[in-house]
Design an enzyme around this catalytic site. Sequence first.
Site, PDB file in Angstrom:
ATOM      1  N   ILE A 147      -1.619   8.638  -0.889  1.00  0.00           N
ATOM      2  CA  ILE A 147      -2.711   9.321  -1.989  1.00  0.00           C
ATOM      3  C   ILE A 147      -4.155   8.855  -1.564  1.00  0.00           C
ATOM      4  CG2 ILE A 147      -2.732   7.347  -3.512  1.00  0.00           C
ATOM      5  CD1 ILE A 147      -2.249   8.951  -5.999  1.00  0.00           C
ATOM      6  N   GLY A 181       0.534  -2.743  -1.743  1.00  0.00           N
ATOM      7  CA  GLY A 181       1.115  -1.025  -2.220  1.00  0.00           C
ATOM      8  C   GLY A 181      -0.118  -0.307  -2.120  1.00  0.00           C
ATOM      9  N   ASP A 206      -2.195   0.215  -4.363  1.00  0.00           N
ATOM     10  CA  ASP A 206      -3.484  -0.457  -4.932  1.00  0.00           C
ATOM     11  C   ASP A 206      -4.300  -0.901  -3.626  1.00  0.00           C
ATOM     12  OD1 ASP A 206      -5.242  -1.943  -6.398  1.00  0.00           O
ATOM     13  OD2 ASP A 206      -4.019  -3.442  -7.203  1.00  0.00           O
ATOM     14  N   GLY A 242       7.273   0.693  -7.201  1.00  0.00           N
ATOM     15  CA  GLY A 242       7.174  -0.155  -5.948  1.00  0.00           C
ATOM     16  C   GLY A 242       7.647  -1.650  -6.355  1.00  0.00           C
TER      17      GLY A 242
HETATM   18  N1  AR6 Z   1       0.080   6.533  -1.367  1.00  0.00           N
HETATM   19  C1  AR6 Z   1       0.982   6.768  -2.198  1.00  0.00           C
HETATM   20  N2  AR6 Z   1       1.751   5.870  -2.737  1.00  0.00           N
HETATM   21  C2  AR6 Z   1       1.942   4.866  -2.064  1.00  0.00           C
HETATM   22  C3  AR6 Z   1       0.984   4.248  -1.210  1.00  0.00           C
HETATM   23  C4  AR6 Z   1      -0.024   5.242  -0.666  1.00  0.00           C
HETATM   24  N3  AR6 Z   1      -0.813   4.729   0.414  1.00  0.00           N
HETATM   25  N4  AR6 Z   1       1.479   3.031  -0.683  1.00  0.00           N
HETATM   26  C5  AR6 Z   1       2.791   2.753  -1.512  1.00  0.00           C
HETATM   27  N5  AR6 Z   1       3.039   3.961  -2.563  1.00  0.00           N
HETATM   28  P1  AR6 Z   1       3.340  -0.192  -5.964  1.00  0.00           P
HETATM   29  P2  AR6 Z   1       3.723  -0.717  -8.599  1.00  0.00           P
HETATM   30  C6  AR6 Z   1       4.119   4.041  -3.454  1.00  0.00           C
HETATM   31  O1  AR6 Z   1       4.082  -1.280  -5.348  1.00  0.00           O
HETATM   32  O2  AR6 Z   1       5.301  -0.792  -8.633  1.00  0.00           O
HETATM   33  C7  AR6 Z   1       0.212  -3.809  -6.394  1.00  0.00           C
HETATM   34  O3  AR6 Z   1       0.259  -5.062  -5.768  1.00  0.00           O
HETATM   35  C8  AR6 Z   1       5.592   3.192  -3.228  1.00  0.00           C
HETATM   36  O4  AR6 Z   1       6.124   3.951  -2.394  1.00  0.00           O
HETATM   37  O5  AR6 Z   1       2.068  -0.158  -5.009  1.00  0.00           O
HETATM   38  O6  AR6 Z   1       3.099   0.121  -9.741  1.00  0.00           O
HETATM   39  C9  AR6 Z   1      -0.680  -3.842  -7.887  1.00  0.00           C
HETATM   40  O7  AR6 Z   1      -1.931  -4.622  -7.615  1.00  0.00           O
HETATM   41  C10 AR6 Z   1       5.702   3.405  -4.560  1.00  0.00           C
HETATM   42  O8  AR6 Z   1       6.752   4.265  -4.857  1.00  0.00           O
HETATM   43  O9  AR6 Z   1       2.895  -0.213  -7.192  1.00  0.00           O
HETATM   44  C11 AR6 Z   1       0.448  -4.431  -8.815  1.00  0.00           C
HETATM   45  O10 AR6 Z   1       0.573  -5.855  -8.655  1.00  0.00           O
HETATM   46  C12 AR6 Z   1       4.650   3.490  -5.542  1.00  0.00           C
HETATM   47  O11 AR6 Z   1       3.511   3.707  -4.680  1.00  0.00           O
HETATM   48  C13 AR6 Z   1       1.599  -3.993  -8.220  1.00  0.00           C
HETATM   49  O12 AR6 Z   1       1.621  -3.640  -6.879  1.00  0.00           O
HETATM   50  C14 AR6 Z   1       4.252   2.341  -6.624  1.00  0.00           C
HETATM   51  O13 AR6 Z   1       4.406   1.047  -5.710  1.00  0.00           O
HETATM   52  C15 AR6 Z   1       1.681  -2.443  -8.877  1.00  0.00           C
HETATM   53  O14 AR6 Z   1       3.361  -2.259  -8.698  1.00  0.00           O
END
Ligand code: AR6
Length: 171
Positions: free
Chosen positions: A9, A30, A32, A117
């Site tokens: 993204i 992730g 973020d 995630g």
């Molecule tokens: N682009 C798009 N989607 C992504 C990317 C990317 N570059 N990288 C991962 N995903 P998560 P959460 C997807 O864990 O569950 C963080 O540490 C991934 O496959 O990023 O909302 C924050 O600071 C998954 O489907 O977010 C919070 O502490 C989706 O993004 C915590 O994680 C969400 O995974 C939030 O957890």
Amino acid sequence: MIHLIKGDISTFAGDAIVNAANTSLLGGGGVDGAIHRAAGPELLAECKTLGGCPTGEAKITSGYKLTSRHVIHTVGPIWRGGSQNEAALLASCYQNSLQLALSHGLTSIAFPNISTGVYGFPKDLAAEIALRSVRRFLDKNPDVEVSFYCFDDENYSLYRGLIEDLDEAAR
Ligand code: AR6
């Protein structure tokens, strides 16, 4: 209009990308982590001025080095089995992010799969909630374009199936 994209993204070029943040808004792993790396340190500096964000709500910053002009930071619920208002909180993330975008005159918005995630929300249920929330908003705001960025294969195929189902239902 809804678009479905498989990929990172942080490469989105448009008005805003939505970040799946935590309540501190001070970065994480992730999506973020990917957004903060691509935006550069100025994003964290602005986030430090925001005083965090409650679960289900959203706050906006500039996009800095991103090709997206803004970042909308929302905080998804941590999945705790489904009885802790998780579904409503996840729907609020999508609704509040879109409402905030609209109030800033933004019309091209990209979403990740919030909470699916490390927060452990079941991907099939999260995809249904995301699409339902976004469709409801787009019915009232047809000029807004939403791009769903799916990073993993499972989410991508879930969204593809649901978008095909909805398109068939609309015919
Ligand atoms: N682009 C798009 N989607 C992504 C990317 C990317 N570059 N990288 C991962 N995903 P998560 P959460 C997807 O864990 O569950 C963080 O540490 C991934 O496959 O990023 O909302 C924050 O600071 C998954 O489907 O977010 C919070 O502490 C989706 O993004 C915590 O994680 C969400 O995974 C939030 O957890």
